[in-house]
Design a protein around this motif. Structure first.
Motif, PDB file in Angstrom:
ATOM      1  N   LEU A  18       0.554  -1.074  -0.278  1.00 36.23           N
ATOM      2  CA  LEU A  18      -0.413   0.210  -0.106  1.00 36.23           C
ATOM      3  C   LEU A  18       0.329   1.059  -0.012  1.00 36.23           C
ATOM      4  N   ALA A  19       0.369   2.368  -0.232  1.00 31.83           N
ATOM      5  CA  ALA A  19       0.811   3.440  -0.142  1.00 31.83           C
ATOM      6  C   ALA A  19       0.542   4.890  -0.373  1.00 31.83           C
ATOM      7  N   LEU A  20       0.839   5.325   0.685  1.00 30.54           N
ATOM      8  CA  LEU A  20       0.360   6.914   1.826  1.00 30.54           C
ATOM      9  C   LEU A  20       1.105   7.787   1.514  1.00 30.54           C
ATOM     10  N   SER A  21       0.132   9.015   1.295  1.00 25.26           N
ATOM     11  CA  SER A  21       0.062  10.752   0.593  1.00 25.26           C
ATOM     12  C   SER A  21       0.172  11.085   1.432  1.00 25.26           C
ATOM     13  N   CYS A  22       0.343  12.350   1.615  1.00 22.00           N
ATOM     14  CA  CYS A  22       0.570  13.490   2.660  1.00 22.00           C
ATOM     15  C   CYS A  22       0.974  14.456   2.155  1.00 22.00           C
ATOM     16  N   ALA A  23      -0.522  15.497   1.672  1.00 17.93           N
ATOM     17  CA  ALA A  23      -0.120  16.719   0.968  1.00 17.93           C
ATOM     18  C   ALA A  23       0.272  18.227   2.498  1.00 17.93           C
TER      19      ALA A  23
END
Length: 115
Positions: A18-23
């Motif tokens: 899985l991949a998480l992103s945080c903007a």
């Protein structure tokens, strides 16, 4: 102030990825480093990984070799690539940043790994 918005997460089988992103938005200039923490039910929030403005990374022993933190400064975004996931990785994952003024946190995103 800094605002952090996470995306990604979900349900995956053990061994999956899985991949998480945080903007980040707002006072980006004040950020020293960004990172990810996680909190499993009934447990304390724990460090997963951090990355400094210079790109230096730090990982919890439990995720070394499986997770990779990275950043895209053009997008003000930090990523967490999670491979070889285990059921014990199940938790709410929080994005965080340390700034001149305070630490900021995202709302959290659930990661569930089924066995």
């Amino acid at each position: 102030q800094v605002q952090l918005v996470e995306s990604g997460g979900g349900l995956v089988q053990a061994g999956g990825s899985l991949a998480l992103s945080c903007a980040a938005s707002g006072a980006i200039f004040s950020i020293n480093y960004m990172g990810w923490y996680r909190q499993a039910p009934g447990k304390q929030r724990e460090l997963v990984a951090t990355i400094t403005n210079g790109g230096s990374t730090n990982y919890a022993d439990s995720v070394k070799g499986r997770f990779t933190i990275s950043r895209d400064d053009a997008k003000n975004t930090v990523y967490l690539q999670m491979n070889s996931l285990k059921p014990e990785d199940t938790a709410v994952y929080y994005c965080t940043c340390n700034s001149w003024v305070a630490d900021y946190w995202g709302q959290g995103t659930q990661v569930t790994v089924s066995s």
